[in-house]
Motif scaffolding. Structure first.
Motif, PDB file in Angstrom:
ATOM      1  N   ILE A 227       3.866 -43.491  16.480  1.00 15.98           N
ATOM      2  CA  ILE A 227       5.088 -43.398  15.704  1.00 15.98           C
ATOM      3  C   ILE A 227       5.577 -41.953  15.722  1.00 15.98           C
ATOM      4  O   ILE A 227       4.834 -41.031  15.390  1.00 15.98           O
TER       5      ILE A 227
ATOM      6  N   GLU B 177      14.803 -40.524  16.177  1.00 14.90           N
ATOM      7  CA  GLU B 177      16.254 -40.687  16.180  1.00 14.90           C
ATOM      8  C   GLU B 177      16.816 -40.099  14.899  1.00 14.90           C
ATOM      9  O   GLU B 177      16.081 -39.798  13.959  1.00 14.90           O
TER      10      GLU B 177
ATOM     11  N   SER C 219      12.175 -42.955  11.918  1.00 14.21           N
ATOM     12  CA  SER C 219      10.903 -43.157  12.624  1.00 14.21           C
ATOM     13  C   SER C 219      11.041 -44.284  13.627  1.00 14.21           C
ATOM     14  O   SER C 219      11.776 -45.238  13.415  1.00 14.21           O
ATOM     15  N   LYS C 220      10.299 -44.145  14.725  1.00 12.25           N
ATOM     16  CA  LYS C 220      10.357 -45.155  15.768  1.00 12.25           C
ATOM     17  C   LYS C 220       9.043 -45.112  16.556  1.00 12.25           C
ATOM     18  O   LYS C 220       8.476 -44.046  16.750  1.00 12.25           O
ATOM     19  N   TYR C 221       8.582 -46.286  17.001  1.00 13.50           N
ATOM     20  CA  TYR C 221       7.386 -46.337  17.829  1.00 13.50           C
ATOM     21  C   TYR C 221       7.751 -45.916  19.244  1.00 13.50           C
ATOM     22  O   TYR C 221       8.692 -46.423  19.836  1.00 13.50           O
TER      23      TYR C 221
END
Length: 188
Positions: free
Chosen positions: A28, A33, A43-45
């Motif tokens: 993560i 972005e 948050s983004k994987y």
């Protein structure tokens, strides 16, 4: 100009994307972005070729290493990295490994397909925009030509009508009537 698929450019883009994948850490990313409205991070994987395993203490390095190797991972050049201290002041670590080869191959194949699709879409959009601009330019040229022809025809017709009006309403010089000799009365 219309573009076509350039194999060298496609190979370069695929190689860049695959190299980025191979060196990227999976997990993560809390700053992946940015929210366009608030400007806050989202948050983004992130998928990558490097996988980390948390090691809570120095005494658990070997068991975590064995679990990672049993999963098919290979040791990364960073190896074991201290990431901080726990609340008791003991060091905490992360074990860096490369993902298994079959997992990386699937991901790299997907990346190649995605990059190829993106590149062909980019070319198609460019070609469509180019064709649209050329069509619009031809329409504009024809429109200006028609406007010029209509203006010339209107000016010519106006000149004809003006000539007719001038001819109709121009005062004619008075026509003198020829005098005919009328017999005068003769006196007797």
């Amino acid at each position: 100009m219309l573009k076509s698929l350039d194999q060298k450019e496609l190979a370069r883009r695929i190689a860049e994307a695959q190299a980025l994948y191979k060196d990227r850490k999976s997990g993560i990313d809390h700053y992946a972005e940015v929210d366009p409205v608030s400007g806050r991070p989202i948050s983004k994987y992130i998928d990558g070729g490097v996988e980390t395993f948390p090691v809570p203490s120095a005494f658990e390095v070997l068991p975590v290493y064995l679990v990672a190797m049993a999963a098919g991972n290979t040791l990364h050049q960073l190896g074991l990295v201290q990431i901080g201290l726990d609340f008791h002041g003991n060091p905490q670590f992360e074990l860096y490994t490369h993902r298994p080869a079959q997992v990386q191959k699937l991901a790299l194949d997907k990346i190649a397909a995605d990059v190829t699709a993106q590149y062909t879409k980019e070319i198609e959009e460019h070609n469509a925009a180019f064709i649209e601009s050329e069509v619009q330019a031809q329409i504009n040229i024809e429109g200006r030509r028609l406007e010029r022809e209509l203006a010339e025809a209107a000016a010519k017709r106006r000149a004809e009508i003006e000539a007719e009006v001038r001819a109709t309403y121009t005062p004619q010089p008075p026509v003198e009537e020829p005098k005919t000799a009328t017999p005068s009365r003769v006196k007797r």
